[in-house]
Structures are given as structure tokens and as C-alpha cells.
Design an enzyme around this catalytic site. Sequence first.
Site, short mmCIF file in Angstrom:
data_model
loop_
_atom_site.label_atom_id
_atom_site.label_comp_id
_atom_site.label_asym_id
_atom_site.label_seq_id
_atom_site.Cartn_x
_atom_site.Cartn_y
_atom_site.Cartn_z
N GLY A 228 0.84 -1.20 0.00
CA GLY A 228 0.00 0.00 0.00
C GLY A 228 0.87 1.24 0.00
O GLY A 228 2.01 1.22 -0.46
N GLY A 229 0.31 2.33 0.53
CA GLY A 229 1.03 3.60 0.53
C GLY A 229 2.01 3.70 1.69
O GLY A 229 1.94 2.93 2.66
N GLU B 252 5.58 -3.43 0.90
CA GLU B 252 5.76 -3.06 -0.50
C GLU B 252 5.00 -1.76 -0.69
O GLU B 252 3.77 -1.74 -0.66
CB GLU B 252 5.17 -4.13 -1.44
CG GLU B 252 5.88 -5.46 -1.41
CD GLU B 252 7.24 -5.44 -2.07
OE1 GLU B 252 7.50 -4.53 -2.88
OE2 GLU B 252 8.04 -6.32 -1.77
N CYS C 126 2.22 0.81 -8.93
CA CYS C 126 3.36 1.26 -8.11
C CYS C 126 4.59 1.44 -9.00
O CYS C 126 5.48 2.22 -8.67
CB CYS C 126 3.63 0.27 -7.00
SG CYS C 126 3.75 -1.42 -7.60
N GLU D 217 4.76 10.79 -5.11
CA GLU D 217 3.95 9.81 -5.85
C GLU D 217 2.54 10.37 -6.04
O GLU D 217 1.86 10.72 -5.07
CB GLU D 217 3.87 8.48 -5.08
CG GLU D 217 3.15 7.41 -5.89
CD GLU D 217 2.92 6.10 -5.14
OE1 GLU D 217 2.52 6.15 -3.97
OE2 GLU D 217 3.15 5.04 -5.75
P1 NAP Z 1 -3.35 2.25 1.20
O1 NAP Z 1 -4.35 3.32 1.40
O2 NAP Z 1 -2.08 2.33 1.97
O3 NAP Z 1 -4.12 0.88 1.53
C1 NAP Z 1 -3.52 -0.38 1.35
C2 NAP Z 1 -4.23 -1.39 2.25
O4 NAP Z 1 -3.94 -1.08 3.62
C3 NAP Z 1 -5.76 -1.37 2.15
O5 NAP Z 1 -6.24 -2.67 2.34
C4 NAP Z 1 -6.14 -0.47 3.31
O6 NAP Z 1 -7.46 -0.66 3.76
C5 NAP Z 1 -5.14 -0.90 4.36
N1 NAP Z 1 -4.85 0.09 5.39
C6 NAP Z 1 -4.95 1.44 5.31
N2 NAP Z 1 -4.58 2.00 6.48
C7 NAP Z 1 -4.23 0.98 7.30
C8 NAP Z 1 -3.74 0.91 8.63
N3 NAP Z 1 -3.56 2.01 9.37
N4 NAP Z 1 -3.46 -0.30 9.17
C9 NAP Z 1 -3.63 -1.43 8.43
N5 NAP Z 1 -4.10 -1.42 7.18
C10 NAP Z 1 -4.38 -0.24 6.61
O7 NAP Z 1 -2.94 2.10 -0.32
P2 NAP Z 1 -3.87 2.03 -1.60
O8 NAP Z 1 -4.44 3.38 -1.87
O9 NAP Z 1 -4.80 0.87 -1.48
O10 NAP Z 1 -2.79 1.64 -2.74
C11 NAP Z 1 -1.99 2.57 -3.36
C12 NAP Z 1 -0.57 2.52 -2.85
O11 NAP Z 1 -0.09 1.18 -2.91
C13 NAP Z 1 0.39 3.33 -3.71
O12 NAP Z 1 1.26 4.06 -2.88
C14 NAP Z 1 1.14 2.27 -4.49
O13 NAP Z 1 2.41 2.68 -4.93
C15 NAP Z 1 1.22 1.17 -3.50
N6 NAP Z 1 1.47 -0.11 -4.14
C16 NAP Z 1 2.71 -0.67 -3.99
C17 NAP Z 1 3.02 -1.87 -4.62
C18 NAP Z 1 4.37 -2.51 -4.44
O14 NAP Z 1 4.47 -3.71 -4.68
N7 NAP Z 1 5.40 -1.79 -4.07
C19 NAP Z 1 2.06 -2.49 -5.42
C20 NAP Z 1 0.82 -1.87 -5.57
C21 NAP Z 1 0.53 -0.70 -4.92
P3 NAP Z 1 -8.68 0.23 3.19
O15 NAP Z 1 -8.77 -0.06 1.73
O16 NAP Z 1 -9.83 -0.26 3.95
O17 NAP Z 1 -8.32 1.66 3.45
#
Ligand code: NAP
Length: 495
Positions: free
Chosen positions: A227-228, A249, A283, A382
Site C-alpha cells: 500500500g502507501g 511493498e 506502483c 507519488e
Molecule cells: P493504502 O491506502 O495504503 O491501503 C492499502 C491497504 O492497507 C488497504 O487494504 C487499506 O485498507 C489498508 N490500510 C490502510 N490503512 C491501514 C492501517 N492504518 N493499518 C492497516 N491497514 C491499513 O494504499 P492504496 O491506496 O490501497 O494503494 C496505493 C498505494 O499502494 C500506492 O502508494 C502504491 O504505490 C502502493 N502499491 C505498492 C506496490 C508494491 O508492490 N510496491 C504495489 C501496488 C501498490 P482500506 O482499503 O480499507 O483503506
Amino acid sequence: MGQECGLFIGGHWETPAGAKRFSTINPTNREAVGSFVAGTPADVDRAVAAAAKAFPAWKEMPAPERGAILLEAARRFTQRKEELARIVTREMGKIISEARGDVQESIDFIEYMAGEGRRLAGETIPSELRAKFCLTVRQPKGVVACITPWNFPTAIPNWKMAAALITGNTVVFKPASNTALCGAEVVRTWEQAGLPPGVMNFVTGSGSVVGDALVADPRVRTVSFTGGVEAGRDVYVRGAQGLKMVHLELGGKNPVILMEDADLSLALDGVLFGAFGTSGQRCTATSRLILHEKVHDEFLGMLLERLQRFPVGDPLDPATGMGPVASADQEEKILAYIALGKKEAKLRSGGEKLRGGAYDRGFFIAPTIFETRHGTRISKEEIFGPVLSVLRVRDYAEAVRVANDVDYGLSSSIYTRDVNRAFQAIQDLEAGITYINAPTIGAEVQLPFGGIKNTGNGGREAGSVAIEEFTEIKSVFVDFSSKLQKAQIDTHPGG
Ligand code: NAP
């Protein structure tokens, strides 16, 4: 209201009494897609208990037998590929060819990991003593939490879960709330493949409730999070309280460098795919284009010309090049960065929400190009949307300096016909992945995937190293001398 889904705990789909629900919508037209249980800490507690209960038997099952179940899962995903791809497009908005790629990546990786069931190799290592045999074996960690984002809603969960399962762990999976139906369908496919009850559990709900409870649970020994950066850091800090293994990641700000000797028409297709594939929401998306000054004007001209005919629209239409962005939140965040870009850089294309006709029903943003200098926020942060920053450099050294001067280090690329420079760039670019004469996207499952700096904390997914985060190494000493032998002491009897 869309399709109603429950939680999957201990092999049963259930909706707890009095459960609150949330919905997902189609970003193309805002129609309802699915309705899901807003999980609570009590639901997480039951899911972790089910995973802990299932663990001993799953761990005892010979790894090749677990591999056979993975192969059956791969077969089921293959049978359902088109159906699942359509669900991905409907719930997340990526164009249908990319949605098929998302599901295919799941299939490829599950097959790859099934083979790991017949390897899971340890080492044999010589002893310093006679009649003594030393080896290592891999053992599962126990209950693993998989927390995933919405941009690869089948592939990323399957990357994590296939590696966790083949190594003998049991799983609690929390999908991104925006793509909970994709998550539910992934779980249903594994269920159809004959996974024993409790080996995979599924709890929907917000990151701050379900995610938090999973990370806090002492029975969860490993958290695999994609995630982020913000949420990742939070998970890392809270996981540290329980001395857990936390695999992160996170984001990227990935550059394509175009040298003066690059094949420009090859690069044109690559940059368009890298920057605007999945509406820039990968990502590994190409978000910076670093142009050598000798080709800057010509290539930018080519890019702007092609963008005039770049088809944005219905992601189910095979002629479409880019669909909507994934959600209202995504649209708002990207438009805020575009507004910022208009202040600090020169807008060359796009820069607006698309309006009129079918566009008004969904979250459509024009593919956007800014000409900017290194150091602006749009060129360093990003954005995770269809926004490309174009930067002019004098030479290779400046290109590498600019490429490396960001907080992230996931993917990178250089277009050049000079083989020496290509190899030099492999050495110089600070990233977990470098492409030569190809865009920053296009991972293959048999290679490690991950990055450096704020992109993660050192682990890698995919490839044979994917099993590292899910296994403990046990060192074994077999002494068949029938006497007490003392390492370090008997070998130096004189002191
Ligand atoms: P995100 O907001 O960080 O959410 C990712 C996951 O974490 C979701 O299931 C989210 O739940 C959960 N989450 C959020 N806050 C949390 C917390 N405090 N504790 C535990 N879990 C929590 O990211 P996103 O918007 O879904 O995805 C975009 C990001 O992912 C971008 O920064 C992208 O670069 C990154 N990404 C990285 C890779 C890699 O392999 N490096 C691959 C794909 C994406 P909710 O949905 O319920 O909020």
C-alpha cells in the site's frame, strides 16, 4: 446494492448479526458493484482463531500435497479468468486487457509457487566436528496477515497468499475496501480448489479497524502489507510492538531515461504504456520522463501528438487505451496534484477532469503531461494517477542524478542503444528493478519484485525469494559420534 458478500471464517461464509455494511461502485459509471461486512475486531479475533486452529494440520501436510491444491487453484483461476477480469474492470476500472493480465499474473504465480512445494530447499553445511551432520530446514511461521491495495486486486493477494500457503502458513486476508468483491472472488476460487477450512480467512472492513486489529493480534506472526507509505509506516511501527516480521511493498516515483541515441518510436510506445497503463495507478508506473536535451523537443512533440489520439473511455471496450481512475478519492487527489502542477510547472497536455456524455458518470481524467524542472513536488511525490513529469537533462550523469534524487526506489528504465551505458545504468540506478529499452512496468512472476528507500523495508515478493518472508530457518545438528563433542572447544584442545 450490488452483490452481497460475507466474511469467510473457518470455511464458512457468514454475516455476523447486526453487522454494518459498506459498498463498492464501478468507477466508470458509479453503479453499485458489491456490499460487504464492515468487519470488527471481534471478527478479526474469530478469523485469526480459525487460522491458528487450521495451522497444525496444514503445516503437517506434505508440501507437494499443498502444491497440488495450489495447482488446482491455478486451474480454477484459469477457468474463471474472463469472468474475474470483468469483475476487476467493473470494480477497479482498469481496461479489460490489463484486467486479464491481472488474473493471469495470479495464475502464473500460483503455478510457480505450486512447484515450490517440491523444492522448499534447505542447505547441508559441513560440521567442524567428525561424525556430525548439519543442515537447515524451512518451517512456516504460523498465521499470516495479508493486507492489500486495490490496484492489482487479484494478483497482489495471490502473490502473498500463494507464497504463504505453499510454505505451510495459514492466512487472514484483508482486501482494499474499494475492491472487496475482487477479494471475495479470489477467496471463493481458492475455496473451490479444496483449501481446507480455516487455511484462508477473509475479513472485509477498513484499514483502521480490521487492519489495525490484525497487526495488533499476538497470534499473527507475519504481516505482509502492500500500500502507501503512510499506512505502511503505521503498520511497521505497530507491528514492531509485537516484534513481528512486517513485509512492506510501498510506493514509487519511477523514471524512464531517454538518451540521445534511443530508439524514439520504441520509447514512445513504452512511455505511453508505462505512464498511462492502469491510468497511472501502478506502483511501477512511469511518472517521470527524463529526456536528454538532444532529443527533448522531438520526443516531447511525438508524445503530445500521440496523446491527441489516445482513447480514454469505457474500459470494457477493447479500443480504449485508458479507463477511469479507481475512485472518487483517487480523482480528488490526482486533480489536487494537477492543480499544484499548474502552479509550479508548464502544462503540456490534459490537466483536467474529462466531462460530457459518459464521462460525467465516472472518474475520468485526461492523460496529463507537465514540463517541469527537477525538485518540483509533482516531479518528486507519488501521484498515482495519469500524470507524467517531463524533465530535461544535459547528459547521462545528470539523468542518473535526477533519477535517483527521490524518496522511492522501485522501478527504473533507460532507453539507449549503447550497451556499455545500459550496463552502467544497471549499476547506477537506485531501484529494485531496472528495465533496458522497456518501460518501468512489466514484472514477471519468476523474478523478485520490490524496491529500496521508501518503497519498502528490504523484502521481495515473487521469484523464489518470495518464500523468505513466510519461513523460519531452523538449523539442525545431527551428532552420530555417540559421544559429547564440543564445538569451538574440542577443535582447539590446546586453548
Ligand atoms: P493504502 O491506502 O495504503 O491501503 C492499502 C491497504 O492497507 C488497504 O487494504 C487499506 O485498507 C489498508 N490500510 C490502510 N490503512 C491501514 C492501517 N492504518 N493499518 C492497516 N491497514 C491499513 O494504499 P492504496 O491506496 O490501497 O494503494 C496505493 C498505494 O499502494 C500506492 O502508494 C502504491 O504505490 C502502493 N502499491 C505498492 C506496490 C508494491 O508492490 N510496491 C504495489 C501496488 C501498490 P482500506 O482499503 O480499507 O483503506
